[in-house]
Design an enzyme around this catalytic site. Structure first.
Site, short mmCIF file in Angstrom:
data_model
loop_
_atom_site.label_atom_id
_atom_site.label_comp_id
_atom_site.label_asym_id
_atom_site.label_seq_id
_atom_site.Cartn_x
_atom_site.Cartn_y
_atom_site.Cartn_z
N ASP A 13 -9.79 20.80 -39.70
CA ASP A 13 -9.74 19.84 -38.61
C ASP A 13 -8.35 19.92 -37.98
O ASP A 13 -7.34 19.88 -38.71
CB ASP A 13 -9.94 18.41 -39.11
CG ASP A 13 -11.38 18.14 -39.54
OD1 ASP A 13 -12.18 19.10 -39.61
OD2 ASP A 13 -11.71 16.97 -39.80
N ASP A 133 -23.14 11.53 -36.85
CA ASP A 133 -22.03 10.86 -37.54
C ASP A 133 -22.42 9.40 -37.68
O ASP A 133 -22.55 8.69 -36.68
CB ASP A 133 -20.75 11.02 -36.73
CG ASP A 133 -20.39 12.50 -36.52
OD1 ASP A 133 -20.72 13.32 -37.39
OD2 ASP A 133 -19.80 12.83 -35.48
O1 LIG Z 1 -14.25 15.48 -38.58
C1 LIG Z 1 -13.64 14.41 -38.49
O2 LIG Z 1 -12.87 14.00 -39.40
C2 LIG Z 1 -13.80 13.57 -37.26
C3 LIG Z 1 -13.13 12.38 -37.19
C4 LIG Z 1 -13.24 11.59 -36.07
C5 LIG Z 1 -14.04 12.02 -35.04
C6 LIG Z 1 -14.72 13.20 -35.09
C7 LIG Z 1 -14.62 14.00 -36.21
N1 LIG Z 1 -15.25 15.20 -36.34
C8 LIG Z 1 -16.26 15.81 -35.61
O3 LIG Z 1 -16.10 15.78 -34.19
C9 LIG Z 1 -17.33 16.15 -33.67
C10 LIG Z 1 -17.75 15.25 -32.55
O4 LIG Z 1 -17.03 15.55 -31.40
P1 LIG Z 1 -17.66 15.11 -29.99
O5 LIG Z 1 -18.12 13.71 -30.16
O6 LIG Z 1 -18.78 16.05 -29.73
O7 LIG Z 1 -16.52 15.23 -29.05
C11 LIG Z 1 -18.36 16.01 -34.75
O8 LIG Z 1 -18.71 17.29 -35.28
C12 LIG Z 1 -17.63 15.21 -35.80
O9 LIG Z 1 -18.20 15.41 -37.06
#
Ligand SMILES: O=C(O)c1ccccc1N[C@@H]1O[C@H](COP(=O)(O)O)[C@@H](O)[C@H]1O
Length: 244
Positions: A13, A133
């Site tokens: 990340d 999520d």
């Molecule tokens: O992975 C994380 O720790 C995380 C924490 C906070 C927000 C998102 C996170 N991860 C990943 O981000 C994508 C979503 O991104 P978007 O909404 O498409 O812009 C998703 O895979 C989360 O698991």
């Protein structure tokens, strides 16, 4: 007979140019693990077949690390990349796919822009996964700071759209080292025949054994983050539990 293999996806990340781990996805909880290219390279050298690569700044809508993520993909060859964070329109989707990622995850866009997400799924098929999520039965969007609808309603809509794969994160367990939500994963596999990648809470090799027992139900893989960075087990040990 041995259970079918569980794919492992070490997580890298990225926030503000660094590989980090968060707790429950909350900004301000970052632990810094250095250069993302080095982190990904380390996992690849230790035998990773996949890396789950996330642009956290793009997910939070406070910037992006696109060029750096491209460097990870180019400079760590031979490993498949699942790319996520901030993929919300044609430009970001095409950029993500052109970067060499094997597949990309849609999160917020699948909740806020269902028609666009359905068209992306129809066009790119298996190259698209949707990240579910979840807090309880409510989906989280925009860096997990906003609610994005009921899990079961959204899952039914994505099934109708032909979504090829789901990446299921129990947000309350992410970075907590308190075990994966096996009940949630099982319940989701009962609503879809599509593969499910599990994320959140993995803390021990026993957790990987438990997830592997769900492979016949449809759990395909597991994203492992903090447990690896906190040396709860090594990637080689995890591979031995998940693949052998
Ligand atoms: O992975 C994380 O720790 C995380 C924490 C906070 C927000 C998102 C996170 N991860 C990943 O981000 C994508 C979503 O991104 P978007 O909404 O498409 O812009 C998703 O895979 C989360 O698991």
């Amino acid at each position: 007979m041995t259970a079918p293999i569980l794919e492992l996806l070490p997580a890298v990340d990225v926030a503000e140019g660094k590989a980090v781990r968060l707790t429950q996805g909350a900004l301000g909880t970052e632990t810094d693990f250095g250069d993302p290219v080095d982190a990904a390279s380390d996992w690849a050298q230790q035998g990773a077949e996949w890396i789950h690569l996330v642009d956290l700044d793009a997910a939070f809508g406070r910037g992006e690390n696109r060029a750096l993520l491209r460097r990870v993909i180019v400079e760590v060859p031979g490993v498949k990349i699942e790319l996520s964070g901030g993929i919300r329109d044609d430009a970001s989707l095409e950029s993500a796919l052109e970067s060499g990622a094997t597949r990309v995850n849609l999160g917020t866009a699948a909740l806020e822009n269902p028609e666009w997400a359905a068209s992306a799924i129809a066009r790119y098929g298996d190259q698209i996964a949707v990240g579910l999520d979840v807090r309880g039965e409510t989906l989280a969007a925009r860096g997990w700071t906003e609610e994005g609808g009921n899990l079961w309603d959204v899952l039914a809509r994505l099934e109708d759209a032909g979504c090829a794969r789901y990446v299921v994160t129990d947000v309350t367990r992410d970075g907590m080292l308190n075990g994966p939500n096996l009940e949630l994963l099982t319940a989701i596999t009962q609503k879809t025949g599509k593969p499910v990648v599990a994320s959140g809470g993995i803390a021990s090799l026993d957790d990987l054994v438990a997830l592997r027992s769900l492979v016949p139900l449809g759990v395909e893989g597991a994203i492992v983050g903090k447990a690896l960075y906190a040396h709860k087990f090594t990637l080689q040990q995890a591979i031995s539990v998940a693949y052998n």
